[in-house]
Scaffold this active site. Structure first.
Site, PDB file in Angstrom:
ATOM      1  N   HIS A   1       2.327   0.724  -2.059  1.00  0.00           N
ATOM      2  CA  HIS A   1       1.590   1.641  -2.599  1.00  0.00           C
ATOM      3  C   HIS A   1       1.522   2.224  -3.719  1.00  0.00           C
ATOM      4  O   HIS A   1       2.731   2.413  -4.195  1.00  0.00           O
ATOM      5  CB  HIS A   1       0.966   2.422  -1.387  1.00  0.00           C
ATOM      6  CG  HIS A   1       0.376   2.103  -0.132  1.00  0.00           C
ATOM      7  ND1 HIS A   1       1.095   1.185   0.785  1.00  0.00           N
ATOM      8  CD2 HIS A   1      -0.880   1.874   0.131  1.00  0.00           C
ATOM      9  CE1 HIS A   1       0.120   0.828   1.613  1.00  0.00           C
ATOM     10  NE2 HIS A   1      -0.961   1.265   1.451  1.00  0.00           N
TER      11      HIS A   1
ATOM     12  N   ASP B   1      -1.681  -0.537  -3.502  1.00  0.00           N
ATOM     13  CA  ASP B   1      -2.931  -0.170  -3.042  1.00  0.00           C
ATOM     14  C   ASP B   1      -3.141   1.533  -3.358  1.00  0.00           C
ATOM     15  O   ASP B   1      -2.066   2.361  -3.487  1.00  0.00           O
ATOM     16  CB  ASP B   1      -3.151  -0.325  -1.560  1.00  0.00           C
ATOM     17  CG  ASP B   1      -3.511  -1.753  -1.262  1.00  0.00           C
ATOM     18  OD1 ASP B   1      -3.308  -2.562  -2.132  1.00  0.00           O
ATOM     19  OD2 ASP B   1      -4.085  -2.016  -0.358  1.00  0.00           O
TER      20      ASP B   1
ATOM     21  N   HIS C   1     -12.052   5.177   0.897  1.00  0.00           N
ATOM     22  CA  HIS C   1     -10.903   4.560   1.885  1.00  0.00           C
ATOM     23  C   HIS C   1     -11.407   4.676   3.295  1.00  0.00           C
ATOM     24  O   HIS C   1     -10.551   5.221   4.259  1.00  0.00           O
ATOM     25  CB  HIS C   1      -9.691   5.274   1.568  1.00  0.00           C
ATOM     26  CG  HIS C   1      -8.391   4.274   2.083  1.00  0.00           C
ATOM     27  ND1 HIS C   1      -7.994   4.075   3.336  1.00  0.00           N
ATOM     28  CD2 HIS C   1      -7.619   3.332   1.286  1.00  0.00           C
ATOM     29  CE1 HIS C   1      -6.768   3.428   3.482  1.00  0.00           C
ATOM     30  NE2 HIS C   1      -6.918   2.864   2.219  1.00  0.00           N
TER      31      HIS C   1
HETATM   32 ZN    ZN Z   1      -5.363   1.528   1.225  1.00  0.00          ZN
END
Ligand code: ZN
Length: 389
Positions: free
Chosen positions: A343, A202, A256
């Protein structure tokens, strides 16, 4: 290809609050064409199709029963000396609007009735470069992950490919010469109980993206990247690199935000802007969505016309510097069909990710993209308003 017949079989109307009663007429597939030397049984093929179409119909009914929807389908049958093929078209109507179009194809060898499929190897080695080229002419990019979304009808000389451009499924058609096919082997079918892992990354792209992609490529793993729209303009090469390496790209919003705290129109814009930002770079739209922080509200969830995927295994890699902790976090919450959250950021945990890959490999896990995990390439598997993890 000769169209033998086209028939609209039936229309079904589901009423809000009405009974869930519906009927399914057995398809009467014309089996008049029989070659003398045939030893296989068209009736058996017809039964197989009947069952599959019935299952597909039941799923569509279930997915759409909450709305006042009408489902219509038709099919065409094609025969030639090489193959017997069926092309089913399903349309889901909401009022006058078609909300889904779904194509399903079946191909059988004329010689022995075996199911004709194009396996991953022949698709990638033979057809992918040709398909990529033809799609490019139409302004669409594809990568190897997109190959699963093609449906096809086969005959002696040609293969007609159908590609869904979006989840309303406006299809592009590409016709190529038949340069070989493969046949369904029982060994190809999915083994029950097989363990699978979808690695997801992500918040990228970032300065670490290329390194991360190289790591995945080294292990020949295809993963899924949920990108932020506002970041892609800073890392255009990285977005292309992810895509050209055959990984899957998902939408993780533009900036986000916490979707439980923004308005519906803001939510809509977050998603639409990211779709466009990615498309501008790679001429392909993200096929998935993931809420930032995993936070959502029901109206936002119901508005999204992409499959929504969260995770069941959180590495918490943004929280810890110590790779051992990140590794332990993953191992402590793995499941047999697991979606792992990492991430893509400058401080990404290369060591932990590599250790996780080796561990999963030693435990017999197969690495898949998120779309593979949930079989989103069969459009009836996409339930809107549902969270996949
Ligand atoms: Zn995120």
């Amino acid at each position: 290809m000769k169209k033998i017949f086209l028939v609209v079989i039936c229309a079904f109307i589901f009423f809000l609050g009405g009974s869930s009663c519906y009927s399914y007429p057995k398809t009467e597939i014309n089996a008049s064409r029989r070659k003398k030397e045939n030893t296989y049984n068209y009736a058996a093929i017809n039964d197989d199709i009947d069952n599959e179409v019935f299952e597909l119909f039941v799923k569509l009914h279930k997915n759409y029963k909450k709305n006042n929807n009408e489902v219509v389908f038709s099919y065409e049958k094609f025969t030639d000396p090489f193959a017997l093929s069926f092309l089913f078209d399903f349309w889901v109507y909401s009022g006058d609007n078609i909300v889904r179009k779904i194509k399903r194809t079946y191909n059988y060898a004329a010689s022995d009735g075996k199911s004709i499929i194009l396996n991953d190897i022949i698709l990638i080695d033979v057809y992918w470069p040709l398909l990529q080229n033809e799609m490019k002419k139409r302004g669409i990019n594809i990568n190897t992950n997109d190959l699963k979304f093609f449906k096809y009808i086969v005959n002696k000389d040609e293969i007609v490919f159908y590609y869904p451009l979006d989840y309303e499924a406006n299809y592009l058609t590409v016709t190529l010469a038949n340069n070989g096919v493969t046949y369904q082997d029982t060994a190809d079918t999915e083994v029950n109980g097989e363990r699978r892992a979808a690695l997801t990354f992500d918040d990228g792209p970032s300065s670490a993206t290329k390194d991360l992609v190289d790591l995945l490529n080294k292990y020949q793993i295809k993963a899924t990247f949920f990108l932020l729209g506002e970041r892609v303009k800073y890392y255009p090469d990285e977005v292309g690199y992810i895509y050209q390496s055959g990984h899957e790209i998902g939408n993780h919003s533009y900036s986000h935000p916490d979707f439980s705290k923004i308005t519906l129109s803001e939510a809509e814009k977050e998603i639409a802007d990211t779709q466009e930002a990615v498309y501008k770079l790679i001429s392909s739209y993200p096929k998935l969505f993931r809420f930032p922080y995993g936070n959502y509200n029901i109206s936002a969830l119901n508005m999204i016309d992409l499959p929504v995927v969260l995770w069941d295994c959180d590495s918490e890699d943004w929280r810890y510097r110590n790779s051992q902790i990140v590794y332990n976090n993953v191992l402590s919450s793995l499941s047999a069909q697991t979606v792992i959250l990492f991430h893509d950021f400058a401080g990404y945990h290369k060591t932990a990710i590599e250790a996780v890959i080796n561990y999963l490999d030693s435990q017999g896990y197969r690495f898949v993209t998120v779309s593979e995990m949930f079989a989103f390439h069969s459009e009836e598997n996409v339930v809107f308003g549902k969270i996949y993890y």
